[in-house]
Design an enzyme around this catalytic site. Structure first.
Site, PDB file in Angstrom:
ATOM      1  N   GLU A 163      36.464 -15.764  12.327  1.00  0.00           N
ATOM      2  CA  GLU A 163      36.888 -14.358  12.398  1.00  0.00           C
ATOM      3  C   GLU A 163      38.137 -14.144  13.259  1.00  0.00           C
ATOM      4  O   GLU A 163      38.151 -13.311  14.165  1.00  0.00           O
ATOM      5  CB  GLU A 163      35.709 -13.491  12.871  1.00  0.00           C
ATOM      6  CG  GLU A 163      34.512 -13.643  11.933  1.00  0.00           C
ATOM      7  CD  GLU A 163      33.237 -12.941  12.402  1.00  0.00           C
ATOM      8  OE1 GLU A 163      33.270 -12.256  13.433  1.00  0.00           O
ATOM      9  OE2 GLU A 163      32.215 -13.084  11.717  1.00  0.00           O
ATOM     10  N   GLU A 270      28.356 -17.298   4.065  1.00  0.00           N
ATOM     11  CA  GLU A 270      27.284 -16.471   4.652  1.00  0.00           C
ATOM     12  C   GLU A 270      26.833 -15.407   3.657  1.00  0.00           C
ATOM     13  O   GLU A 270      26.631 -14.242   4.007  1.00  0.00           O
ATOM     14  CB  GLU A 270      27.780 -15.800   5.945  1.00  0.00           C
ATOM     15  CG  GLU A 270      28.318 -16.771   6.965  1.00  0.00           C
ATOM     16  CD  GLU A 270      28.784 -16.105   8.266  1.00  0.00           C
ATOM     17  OE1 GLU A 270      28.465 -14.933   8.504  1.00  0.00           O
ATOM     18  OE2 GLU A 270      29.469 -16.801   9.046  1.00  0.00           O
TER      19      GLU A 270
HETATM   20  O1  9MR Z   1      22.987 -13.459  11.660  1.00  0.00           O
HETATM   21  C1  9MR Z   1      23.436 -13.767  12.973  1.00  0.00           C
HETATM   22  C2  9MR Z   1      22.587 -13.040  14.002  1.00  0.00           C
HETATM   23  O2  9MR Z   1      21.246 -13.499  13.924  1.00  0.00           O
HETATM   24  C3  9MR Z   1      23.152 -13.278  15.393  1.00  0.00           C
HETATM   25  O3  9MR Z   1      22.440 -12.497  16.327  1.00  0.00           O
HETATM   26  C4  9MR Z   1      24.634 -12.897  15.433  1.00  0.00           C
HETATM   27  C5  9MR Z   1      25.245 -13.235  16.774  1.00  0.00           C
HETATM   28  O4  9MR Z   1      25.149 -14.604  17.011  1.00  0.00           O
HETATM   29  O5  9MR Z   1      25.345 -13.588  14.428  1.00  0.00           O
HETATM   30  C6  9MR Z   1      24.878 -13.354  13.114  1.00  0.00           C
HETATM   31  O6  9MR Z   1      25.646 -14.126  12.208  1.00  0.00           O
HETATM   32  C7  9MR Z   1      27.009 -13.758  12.077  1.00  0.00           C
HETATM   33  C8  9MR Z   1      27.799 -15.022  11.882  1.00  0.00           C
HETATM   34  O7  9MR Z   1      27.584 -15.907  12.939  1.00  0.00           O
HETATM   35  C9  9MR Z   1      29.286 -14.717  11.750  1.00  0.00           C
HETATM   36  N1  9MR Z   1      29.512 -13.775  10.689  1.00  0.00           N
HETATM   37  C10 9MR Z   1      28.730 -12.536  10.739  1.00  0.00           C
HETATM   38  C11 9MR Z   1      27.241 -12.888  10.841  1.00  0.00           C
HETATM   39  C12 9MR Z   1      26.397 -11.611  10.827  1.00  0.00           C
HETATM   40  O8  9MR Z   1      26.668 -10.837  11.941  1.00  0.00           O
END
Ligand code: 9MR
Length: 356
Positions: A163, A270
């Site tokens: 990101e 994702e």
């Molecule tokens: O799904 C993930 C969630 O369980 C975590 O709390 C969060 C922070 O670590 O990250 C979420 O995954 C994200 C991913 O790492 C990056 N792209 C967006 C995803 C959804 O927020």
């Protein structure tokens, strides 16, 4: 090879602790959940089928059975991020990611590392570095070496920078990393350090909303090209594809195709399709579910339209609706291919039809 166990390098205490944590890993129990209408997704696709997992999921025999049956690649959903690994004292902890890695090994699944450098996470131990013991740049390198080095030979790839593009697509994000090491240079360094730590792992630049905001997509593509031109060892691009059920399918297809034109590996990294995030106050859930299935089909088709050699993997951000991160936003959302009982939905069937 001895790897750093803290931002500061090596400490004996950390080395012993790490070895104990590894020895403590056990194979979680598993049982098979037979999908009713759709054959296991990984048995259909000619490319790896991924899912996000948390260590706690693997302790549930039904869920871990579904994961092992359906997926061929695992991405730790949060436990391979700095938020988990970097302790406040600068030491590292690896128990949960090690458990995920062990499950992958035992079940013959690939492991994909997520994520090394993310603007959203700047642990206190990094914030507090005052350069009296190691420089910021050294701590940055120690971290990447320790994490990538630990899974060397197992992890098939890494989201190295996650990101990086600004929310509105206008330039790159400001972060602790960009401020301390340079807006572009911190990315190049991250790729270089990851390559040093595991020359065989495929290294990715990953981002979201690329299908939603063409401007963000353009900035992302230019950034990938600039990294290549600068000699950064980038092997692939990831498009997270967290979309809503009313997403324009044309932009979704264009995104995957344009990423492919870079000539790098492409990871749909994702994937989920939210019903709750679709616009409109009075929602027609049945129509949204149809829209969801259509987008699952479009995504599969667009991915299949890439040259086979560029199809790195197609990763769902979880398998069952019950585990989706989107449930935190709206408990009624159902973005994933399997329902809360692990039964395949119309979306899974639509996807499966296009990859078979
Ligand atoms: O799904 C993930 C969630 O369980 C975590 O709390 C969060 C922070 O670590 O990250 C979420 O995954 C994200 C991913 O790492 C990056 N792209 C967006 C995803 C959804 O927020």
């Amino acid at each position: 090879m001895i790897l750093p166990n803290s931002l500061y390098g090596l400490s004996r205490r950390a080395v012993v602790g790490g070895a104990l944590a590894l020895a403590g890993c056990q194979r979680p129990a598993s049982s098979q959940v037979a999908p009713v209408h759709v054959p296991p997704l990984k048995s259909l696709a000619s490319f790896p089928v991924g899912t996000a997992v948390q260590a706690v999921h693997l302790q549930d025999p039904v869920l871990s059975g579904l994961i092992a049956a359906q997926a061929s690649q695992l991405t730790p959903e949060w436990e391979m991020k700095m938020e988990y690994i970097v302790r406040d004292d600068g030491g590292f902890r690896f128990d949960a990611p090690d458990a995920i890695a062990a499950f992958a090994r035992v079940n013959g699944l690939r492991l994909f590392g997520h994520t090394l450098i993310w603007y959203a996470q700047s642990p206190p131990a990094f914030e507090a570095l005052d350069e009296s013991r190691v420089s910021f740049a050294e701590a940055y390198r120690n971290y990447i070496h320790a994490v990538v080095g630990r899974y060397r030979g197992q992890a098939v790839g890494w989201d190295v920078v996650n990101e990086a593009v600004a929310e509105d697509g206008e330039g790159w994000r400001d972060s602790l990393w960009s401020r301390r090491l340079g807006p572009f240079d911190h990315m190049v360094l991250a790729f270089q350090h990851a390559r040093e730590a595991d020359p065989a792992a495929r290294l990715f630049l990953n981002d979201y909303n690329l299908e939603w905001l063409p401007k963000k997509r353009a900035t992302f593509l230019r950034l990938a090209e600039r990294l290549m031109a600068a000699g950064a060892p980038i092997d692939g691009v990831g498009t997270q594809t967290h979309i809503a059920a009313d997403q324009d399918p044309g932009e979704l297809r264009r995104t995957i195709a344009e990423l492919g034109q870079l000539g790098l590996l492409v990871h749909v990294s994702e994937f989920d399709v939210s019903l709750s995030r679709a616009e409109g106050v009075f929602k027609d859930w049945r129509r949204l579910a149809e829209g969801q299935a259509a987008l699952y089909a479009q995504a599969a088709e667009a991915f299949m339209a890439l040259p086979a050699s560029q199809r790195f993997a197609f990763t769902f951000w979880g398998l069952r609706d019950a585990e989706s991160w989107l449930k935190r936003e709206d408990g009624a959302d159902t973005p994933l291919p399997f329902d809360e009982f692990g039964q395949p939905k119309a979306a899974a069937a639509a996807w499966a039809e296009r990859v078979a």
